[in-house]
Design a protein around this motif. Structure first.
Motif, PDB file in Angstrom:
ATOM      1  N   LYS A  87       0.838  -1.200   0.000  1.00  0.00           N
ATOM      2  CA  LYS A  87       0.000   0.000   0.000  1.00  0.00           C
ATOM      3  C   LYS A  87       0.876   1.255   0.000  1.00  0.00           C
ATOM      4  O   LYS A  87       0.593   2.240  -0.680  1.00  0.00           O
ATOM      5  CB  LYS A  87      -0.872  -0.018   1.265  1.00  0.00           C
TER       6      LYS A  87
ATOM      7  N   GLU B 110      -6.199  -8.255  -9.387  1.00  0.00           N
ATOM      8  CA  GLU B 110      -7.381  -7.832  -8.610  1.00  0.00           C
ATOM      9  C   GLU B 110      -7.237  -8.168  -7.128  1.00  0.00           C
ATOM     10  O   GLU B 110      -7.654  -7.395  -6.271  1.00  0.00           O
ATOM     11  CB  GLU B 110      -8.661  -8.484  -9.170  1.00  0.00           C
TER      12      GLU B 110
ATOM     13  N   ALA C 150      -4.982  -5.602  -5.657  1.00  0.00           N
ATOM     14  CA  ALA C 150      -5.674  -4.304  -5.580  1.00  0.00           C
ATOM     15  C   ALA C 150      -6.667  -4.294  -4.419  1.00  0.00           C
ATOM     16  O   ALA C 150      -6.756  -3.320  -3.669  1.00  0.00           O
ATOM     17  CB  ALA C 150      -6.383  -4.017  -6.908  1.00  0.00           C
ATOM     18  N   ALA C 151      -7.397  -5.402  -4.252  1.00  0.00           N
ATOM     19  CA  ALA C 151      -8.419  -5.453  -3.192  1.00  0.00           C
ATOM     20  C   ALA C 151      -7.771  -5.360  -1.809  1.00  0.00           C
ATOM     21  O   ALA C 151      -8.291  -4.696  -0.909  1.00  0.00           O
ATOM     22  CB  ALA C 151      -9.226  -6.745  -3.316  1.00  0.00           C
TER      23      ALA C 151
ATOM     24  N   THR D  97      -4.730  -4.060  -1.046  1.00  0.00           N
ATOM     25  CA  THR D  97      -3.757  -2.979  -0.804  1.00  0.00           C
ATOM     26  C   THR D  97      -4.175  -1.634  -1.394  1.00  0.00           C
ATOM     27  O   THR D  97      -3.553  -0.618  -1.079  1.00  0.00           O
ATOM     28  CB  THR D  97      -2.385  -3.319  -1.442  1.00  0.00           C
ATOM     29  N   GLY D  98      -5.152  -1.639  -2.280  1.00  0.00           N
ATOM     30  CA  GLY D  98      -5.503  -0.397  -2.975  1.00  0.00           C
ATOM     31  C   GLY D  98      -4.515  -0.046  -4.081  1.00  0.00           C
ATOM     32  O   GLY D  98      -4.685   0.959  -4.767  1.00  0.00           O
ATOM     33  N   GLN D  99      -3.478  -0.865  -4.245  1.00  0.00           N
ATOM     34  CA  GLN D  99      -2.463  -0.613  -5.294  1.00  0.00           C
ATOM     35  C   GLN D  99      -2.775  -1.448  -6.523  1.00  0.00           C
ATOM     36  O   GLN D  99      -2.937  -2.671  -6.414  1.00  0.00           O
ATOM     37  CB  GLN D  99      -1.085  -1.082  -4.816  1.00  0.00           C
ATOM     38  N   ARG D 100      -2.782  -0.809  -7.656  1.00  0.00           N
ATOM     39  CA  ARG D 100      -2.901  -1.571  -8.898  1.00  0.00           C
ATOM     40  C   ARG D 100      -1.512  -1.699  -9.525  1.00  0.00           C
ATOM     41  O   ARG D 100      -0.819  -0.696  -9.692  1.00  0.00           O
ATOM     42  CB  ARG D 100      -3.865  -0.906  -9.869  1.00  0.00           C
TER      43      ARG D 100
END
Ligand code: MLC
Ligand code: AMP
Length: 468
Positions: free
Chosen positions: A241, A259, A262-263, A265-268
């Protein structure tokens, strides 16, 4: 190629570090010893000495051939004969295999000092020769000029907003483009820092990114291992993150792993697409839409096109064709292989062999590969033919075909379909045979014994039937 002489840490491996000024000085001393040699090999262990050796060769204008320290005897013999290095550069105390006995060894130490500059070599001069597999035969030496390295590093810096403030964290091997050119020469060219983990683990990664790490580079296998764990590991989630940028490349990053990360950590993850012969071609930009399954847009200076089977360019969004590339990022030639070099180009465009498509807004997606005989496993490119040739040398093997099968962890796993010459041999023995002759990452993960191989009227093995 590198201009920083600052007191900022350039390289960190465990608790060993070198600042940019120290690196310039100790690599400078080694460079003065190397100057004038036709070519050198570097025993590319994941250590600070490997970086010093490569930087020294670059400063001296001597082409360097990085060697996988796990390379098997057959593959090493081929590389040594093909590239004819004048010296092999290795850290003190490291045992080199018998296959390097004929090459004079030069120790890489960190205590030399020279700040006397050497003349900057020509931009077209070969800088690195990196061996890569093709569909058939032994690996080919990809000759990379300084111009390609510099242009690719500056292009990705533009795309990723990469500066001297960044601390890059990774655990990639140092004998391929990803770990060595992007992962070592990248931070050095930016005047920033590389923190190399020695060996990949999510624990070491979390610690480094929770420290001063700002960026991470990895192959999809590493991101898969992160995705498996990150949901239940708050320390790892926090580390990712807080990172400025996570970059994946060398193989396709599965959408499900993108995905899951992302879910949690909010990082893509930002995906980029490259190749030994072309260095980096496309990337999602740091400020761009981080779309799962897409490798982004052409990097500055790089032209990308799609062509159909007849070689005609496809302009329509959504059309599927071979990806071809043109630009300053390209290699010069395959060493000693003018035939293969000529075949690799069409009208000045490099034929990647990858099959892709372009979205309406210019984003590329890779949907497959023209050759069934190329396997990408753990981010390593492996030719089915070289494994088949190695297995055919084993007395217990009468016939063999090698294929790649989908694998959650490795992307693809190597499968050997073997017709035994007598009683079925021990699977382990065949696996070790390949690891010993070629390299451990080329070993089959699965051996299937069969009575015969499906062949067409021409006698050629129909690999698609094996997969089914
Ligand atoms: C197992 N091992 C054996 C063996 N069986 N050794 C000898 N003989 C046998 N029969 C050893 C291995 O050598 C290894 O040792 C350990 O067991 C585990 O091996 P593994 O299962 O093969 O792999 P693993 O360690 O899990 O590695 C996964 C990985 C690795 C992701 C860390 O695949 C990796 O580093 N991939 C990066 C590839 C890469 O950089 N590609 C970039 C190409 S450039 P040990 O000691 O190592 O544990 C490119 C261009 C671009 O593509 O776009 O970037
Ligand atoms: P190598 O020869 O080891 O440099 O491997 C290059 C190949 O890796 C390319 O031709 C692609 O097939 C593959 N590759 C690299 N990056 C990506 C990516 N982001 N997505 C899919 N495939 C990739």
């Amino acid at each position: 190629m590198f201009s920083s002489h600052s007191d900022r840490v350039a390289l960190r491996f465990g608790d060993r570090t070198l600042t940019h000024a120290e690196l310039a000085s100790c690599a400078g001393a080694l460079a003065h010893q190397l100057a004038g040699l036709p070519r050198v090999a570097v025993w590319a262990t994941p250590t600070i000495e490997t970086c010093v050796a490569v930087v020294a060769a670059l400063l001296a204008g001597v082409p360097a051939v990085p060697l996988n320290p796990k390379v098997g005897e057959r593959e090493l013999a081929h590389i040594v004969a093909d590239s004819a290095p004048a010296n092999v550069l290795a850290a003190p105390g490291v045992r080199l295999p018998d296959g390097l006995q004929s090459v004079p060894r030069r120790e890489v130490t960190l205590d030399g000092r020279s700040d006397e500059p050497l003349p900057e070599p020509d931009a077209e001069a070969p800088a690195l020769i990196v061996y890569t597999s093709g569909t058939t035969g032994a690996p080919k030496g990809v000759v990379l000029p300084r111009r390609a390295i510099v242009s690719t590093l500056d292009a990705v810096a533009d795309a990723w907003e990469w500066t001297s403030s960044d601390v890059l964290v990774h655990a990639l091997p140092l004998f391929h483009v990803h770990g060595l050119i992007l992962g070592v020469l990248g931070p050095l060219r930016r005047g920033g820092t590389l923190h190399h983990l020695g060996k990949f683990s999510t624990a070491a990664l979390a610690e480094a990114l929770n420290g001063d790490g700002t960026m991470m580079f990895g192959v999809p296998t590493m991101y898969h291992r992160i995705a498996e764990e990150v949901g239940g590991n708050p320390e790892l989630a926090q580390a990712l993150k807080g990172a400025r940028l996570l970059v994946s490349g060398s193989a396709a990053l599965p959408v499900s792993d993108h995905e899951r990360i992302a879910a949690a950590t909010g990082q893509r993850v930002v995906e980029r697409y490259g190749m030994t012969e072309t260095l980096m071609n496309t990337s999602v930009r740091a400020n761009g839409d981080r779309r799962p399954g897409a490798v982004g847009v052409p990097l500055p200076g790089v032209e990308v096109r799609l062509v159909d089977d007849a070689g005609a360019a496809l302009a329509e969004p959504g059309a599927i064709g071979e990806i071809q590339v043109r630009g300053p990022n390209l290699f010069t030639e395959y060493l000693n292989r003018p035939d293969a070099t000529a075949e690799a180009f069409a009208d000045g465009w490099f034929r990647t062999g990858d099959v892709g498509t372009r979205d309406q807004d210019g984003y590329y997606r890779i949907v497959g590969r023209k050759a069934t005989d190329i396997i990408k496993s753990g981010g390593y490119k492996i030719g089915a033919g070289e494994i088949e040739n190695a297995l055919l040398e084993h007395p217990a093997v009468a016939e063999v075909a090698v294929t790649g099968e989908p694998d959650d962890d490795l992307g693809e796993r190597i499968v050997a379909w073997v017709v035994p010459s007598g009683a079925a041999p021990d699977e382990r023995e065949l696996v070790d045979h390949v690891a010993r002759l070629l390299t451990p990452h080329k070993r089959p993960r699965l051996v299937r014994f069969v009575e015969s191989l499906p062949r067409n009227d021409m006698g050629k093995v129909v690999k698609r039937a094996l997969r089914a």
